[in-house]
Design an enzyme around this catalytic site. Structure first.
Site, short mmCIF file in Angstrom:
data_model
loop_
_atom_site.label_atom_id
_atom_site.label_comp_id
_atom_site.label_asym_id
_atom_site.label_seq_id
_atom_site.Cartn_x
_atom_site.Cartn_y
_atom_site.Cartn_z
N HIS A 18 0.67 -1.02 -0.09
CA HIS A 18 0.02 0.18 0.15
C HIS A 18 0.64 1.27 -0.22
O HIS A 18 0.46 2.35 -0.81
CB HIS A 18 -1.01 -0.02 1.23
N HIS A 41 -7.99 -7.87 -7.81
CA HIS A 41 -8.50 -8.88 -6.80
C HIS A 41 -8.49 -7.61 -5.44
O HIS A 41 -7.73 -7.40 -4.84
CB HIS A 41 -7.34 -9.62 -6.40
N SER A 98 -6.47 -1.58 -0.78
CA SER A 98 -6.05 -1.00 -2.11
C SER A 98 -7.15 0.11 -2.82
O SER A 98 -6.88 0.99 -3.20
CB SER A 98 -5.65 -1.91 -3.01
N GLU A 116 -13.68 -7.95 -7.88
CA GLU A 116 -13.70 -9.00 -6.66
C GLU A 116 -14.66 -10.28 -6.83
O GLU A 116 -15.93 -10.12 -7.30
CB GLU A 116 -14.01 -8.25 -5.38
N GLY A 142 -10.88 -11.72 -11.45
CA GLY A 142 -9.92 -10.75 -11.88
C GLY A 142 -9.11 -11.31 -12.78
O GLY A 142 -8.50 -10.55 -13.37
N ASP A 162 -3.42 -8.39 -7.32
CA ASP A 162 -3.16 -8.91 -6.18
C ASP A 162 -4.05 -10.04 -5.61
O ASP A 162 -4.74 -10.01 -4.56
CB ASP A 162 -3.46 -7.73 -5.08
C1 LIG Z 1 -5.13 -10.25 -1.14
S1 LIG Z 1 -6.69 -9.84 -1.01
C2 LIG Z 1 -6.79 -8.47 -1.77
C3 LIG Z 1 -6.30 -7.05 -1.35
C4 LIG Z 1 -6.77 -5.92 -1.57
N1 LIG Z 1 -6.14 -5.78 -2.90
C5 LIG Z 1 -5.94 -4.86 -0.95
O1 LIG Z 1 -4.65 -4.57 -0.92
O2 LIG Z 1 -6.29 -4.28 -0.10
C6 LIG Z 1 -7.34 -11.05 -2.60
C7 LIG Z 1 -8.85 -10.91 -2.90
O3 LIG Z 1 -8.99 -11.60 -4.24
C8 LIG Z 1 -10.07 -12.38 -4.02
N2 LIG Z 1 -10.18 -13.23 -5.08
C9 LIG Z 1 -9.76 -14.50 -5.07
N3 LIG Z 1 -9.96 -14.97 -6.30
C10 LIG Z 1 -10.15 -14.21 -7.30
C11 LIG Z 1 -10.53 -14.20 -8.64
N4 LIG Z 1 -10.40 -15.15 -9.42
N5 LIG Z 1 -11.23 -13.01 -9.06
C12 LIG Z 1 -11.27 -11.75 -8.32
N6 LIG Z 1 -11.16 -11.87 -6.89
C13 LIG Z 1 -10.63 -12.98 -6.48
C14 LIG Z 1 -10.26 -12.81 -2.60
O4 LIG Z 1 -11.75 -12.88 -2.59
C15 LIG Z 1 -9.67 -11.42 -2.03
O5 LIG Z 1 -10.56 -10.78 -1.46
#
Ligand SMILES: C[S@@+](CC[C@H](N)C(=O)[O-])C[C@H]1O[C@@H](n2cnc3c(N)ncnc32)[C@H](O)[C@@H]1O
Length: 296
Positions: A18, A41, A98, A116, A142, A162
């Site tokens: 971040h 993500h 993020s 998401e 994503g 991410d």
């Molecule tokens: C590491 S977290 C994201 C954190 C966020 N980017 C942040 O920095 O605040 C990963 C997220 O990806 C989501 N996720 C997992 N597989 C996914 C996919 N194929 N497409 C979109 N989101 C996905 C999960 O539910 C989770 O909320």
């Protein structure tokens, strides 16, 4: 999909991700042209560090919990100011993911598109972003973000990749998504966040990044414990394509500052180019050098 970021929000890996994200968005605003921010993500956007999930792991105590309220470091100053702005004085309760950070930093004529997939987290994300007309939330995969959303109308874009890295193939999916993105928009800034457990596990990933065909690619890593134990998260890294200037210089001073704050013993950092920018030959008519690739 078991992963929920609420358990990990504000940990040492989030701090690196971040702080650098925030800085990139600020540096990109040195030019007036609008920016599109894309998050493959996104998570839920905003986290309660006093909530049940964060309380179960307590991870934020060794992340944002170790940082001062403010700093003069270019890497940390704006990021810490954003965290402070979400909380009353002296408190560390709310933490921006993020999407929330990007939303706070971007200008009224910039745009945000957030993907998401998790149904509950998507609902929370949508609710957290509901007052901001610049934001579009997509409940979708994503990994399709390049095909679905690039190129953007705006000539300048930043894509954060991410994923949770729950599955082995997410490293190769991240590189595929990067390639898809630069194939559609060569000038796009892309940041892939990745976990560091044991360094030797990452060899293939580094090689794939070096062979990705990106115009230039900076690797920034910080580990808070020796990166030799495959069972635990010891650090994290960002692979940054087309980093805005002068991010590299700022990281050169910012990473050691961050290490001092987050080190748990035996930590370290690394900053180098996996793909160097081609140097234009000075003589008229001569061909530019090909990008030099490196992976170790
Ligand atoms: C590491 S977290 C994201 C954190 C966020 N980017 C942040 O920095 O605040 C990963 C997220 O990806 C989501 N996720 C997992 N597989 C996914 C996919 N194929 N497409 C979109 N989101 C996905 C999960 O539910 C989770 O909320």
């Amino acid at each position: 999909m078991n992963y929920r970021h609420a358990y990990h929000a504000g940990n040492f890996a989030d701090v690196l991700k971040h702080a650098v994200l925030q800085r990139m968005l600020v540096l990109m605003q040195r030019k007036e042209a609008p920016i599109a921010y894309l998050d493959s993500h996104a998570g839920v956007g905003l986290y309660d560090l006093h909530g049940v999930e964060a309380g179960k792991t307590g991870e934020w105590h060794s992340g944002i919990g170790r940082l001062p309220a403010q700093s003069n470091s270019p890497l940390l100053a704006d990021y810490l100011a954003q965290v402070a702005a979400l909380n009353s004085e002296g408190e560390r309760r709310y933490y921006p993911g993020s999407p929330e950070l990007a939303r706070r930093v971007l200008r009224e004529y910039d745009s945000l598109q957030l993907c998401e997939k998790h149904p509950q987290d998507f609902a929370l994300l949508k609710d957290n972003m509901r007052h901001d007309e610049r934001v579009i939330c997509h409940q979708r995969d994503g990994w399709q973000i390049g095909k679905a959303l690039l190129p953007t109308e705006e000539k300048r874009a930043l894509l954060l990749i991410d994923p949770p890295f729950e599955a082995e193939d997410e490293f190769s999916q991240a590189v595929n998504t990067l390639q898809e993105a630069i194939g559609r928009m060569r000038q796009v800034v892309v940041a892939i966040w990745y976990p560091i457990k044991a360094e030797k596990q990452l060899k293939g990933f580094y090689q794939a990044l070096a062979n990705s065909g990106a115009p230039k690619l900076l690797r920034a890593e910080l580990w808070v414990r020796p990166a030799d134990n495959a069972a635990s998260l010891n650090g994290s890294g960002l692979a940054i394509v087309n980093p805005p200037w002068p991010l590299e210089e700022e990281l050169r001073t910012g990473l050691p500052e961050l290490l001092k704050l987050l080190d748990q013993g035996g930590g370290g950092y690394r900053l180098d180019w996996l793909i160097e920018e081609p140097v234009l030959a000075p003589t008229p008519g001569a061909k530019p050098r090909k990008p030099r690739q490196k992976a170790r």
